[in-house]
Design an enzyme around this catalytic site. Sequence first.
Site, PDB file in Angstrom:
ATOM      1  N   ASP A  82       0.978  -1.173  -0.054  1.00 36.13           N
ATOM      2  CA  ASP A  82       0.143  -0.018  -0.125  1.00 36.13           C
ATOM      3  C   ASP A  82       0.860   1.209  -0.021  1.00 36.13           C
ATOM      4  OD1 ASP A  82      -2.462   1.352  -0.020  1.00 36.13           O
ATOM      5  OD2 ASP A  82      -2.665   1.269   1.967  1.00 36.13           O
ATOM      6  N   HIS A  83       0.670   2.274  -1.005  1.00 33.56           N
ATOM      7  CA  HIS A  83       1.412   3.397  -0.949  1.00 33.56           C
ATOM      8  C   HIS A  83       2.827   3.338  -0.931  1.00 33.56           C
ATOM      9  CE1 HIS A  83      -2.028   6.151  -0.957  1.00 33.56           C
ATOM     10  NE2 HIS A  83      -2.665   5.121  -0.106  1.00 33.56           N
ATOM     11  N   ASP A 104       2.938   5.038  -5.355  1.00 35.31           N
ATOM     12  CA  ASP A 104       2.292   6.251  -5.195  1.00 35.31           C
ATOM     13  C   ASP A 104       3.008   7.378  -5.432  1.00 35.31           C
ATOM     14  OD1 ASP A 104       0.824   8.415  -4.425  1.00 35.31           O
ATOM     15  OD2 ASP A 104       0.529   7.856  -2.367  1.00 35.31           O
ATOM     16  N   GLU A 134      -1.330   5.862  -8.474  1.00 33.99           N
ATOM     17  CA  GLU A 134      -2.003   6.998  -8.063  1.00 33.99           C
ATOM     18  C   GLU A 134      -1.758   8.342  -8.616  1.00 33.99           C
ATOM     19  OE1 GLU A 134      -3.105   9.318  -3.787  1.00 33.99           O
ATOM     20  OE2 GLU A 134      -2.817   7.210  -3.639  1.00 33.99           O
ATOM     21  N   HIS A 178      -7.597  10.819   3.461  1.00 27.40           N
ATOM     22  CA  HIS A 178      -6.885   9.928   4.276  1.00 27.40           C
ATOM     23  C   HIS A 178      -7.336  10.245   5.673  1.00 27.40           C
ATOM     24  CE1 HIS A 178      -5.339   7.906   1.110  1.00 27.40           C
ATOM     25  NE2 HIS A 178      -4.363   8.543   0.882  1.00 27.40           N
ATOM     26  N   GLY A 179      -7.361   9.194   6.516  1.00 26.58           N
ATOM     27  CA  GLY A 179      -7.402   9.279   8.004  1.00 26.58           C
ATOM     28  C   GLY A 179      -8.514   9.736   8.528  1.00 26.58           C
TER      29      GLY A 179
END
Length: 227
Positions: A82-83, A104, A134, A178-179
């Site tokens: 991820d990322h 990313d 992305e 995000h978050g």
Amino acid sequence: MSLVTLKEVLEIAERTNTAIHGFNIDNIEIPEAIMEAAEVENCPVILTIGQGAINAGGLRHLPDVVRRIAESGRVPVVMHLDHGISYDRVITCLRAGFTSVMYDGSHHPFEENVRESQAVVRAAHAVGVSVECELGAISGVEDGIAHNNTNLVDLDEMKRFISVVDCDALAIGIGNAHGIYKGITTLTLRSFDAYLCVVRFDAYKAFHRNKRACCLITRRQQARLAA
């Protein structure tokens, strides 16, 4: 069942008109619990290992855990980076046996993102691994990666990107973050509708533990968009 690629489970999603869930994992217990539920529901899963988990564990344990539970299970499992923050990080994960990687490069200028993404795609596809890229930096913080801008992907820029980068999925944003959301988040649904109209978007939404909305465009849909 052996590990599968992101491309394989997205094809399942398109064929069955369902969403494939992606879960960030940080320890041994979380993926075991996820797999128990996935077996009950007979649902493929994407187990994602992010930068925080990698920095903490150095890839010494989690890849082996994911591989073991996939081999002993009955549902398709993707081991996904991820990322990924760099080409070198991607290569490290390819050597560790990941079946899908995300690069990313959204924090880079467009042309640099294209160049780095192309390099990642060449390396990953050479060993049969799927690639997610992305475009546009989503605001907020995830795994210590922070952006303050609002992510609104330009349709023309998206066309340019997928015409030269042979990724298997593309993460885009419509003003999501995000978050933990600070205040009211404005989703640009009009722009999202435009993407749907152009690519006939069967939007695959991977809902991570921070409940962000991540829209993935598959290669088949990318071909329609580039035409």
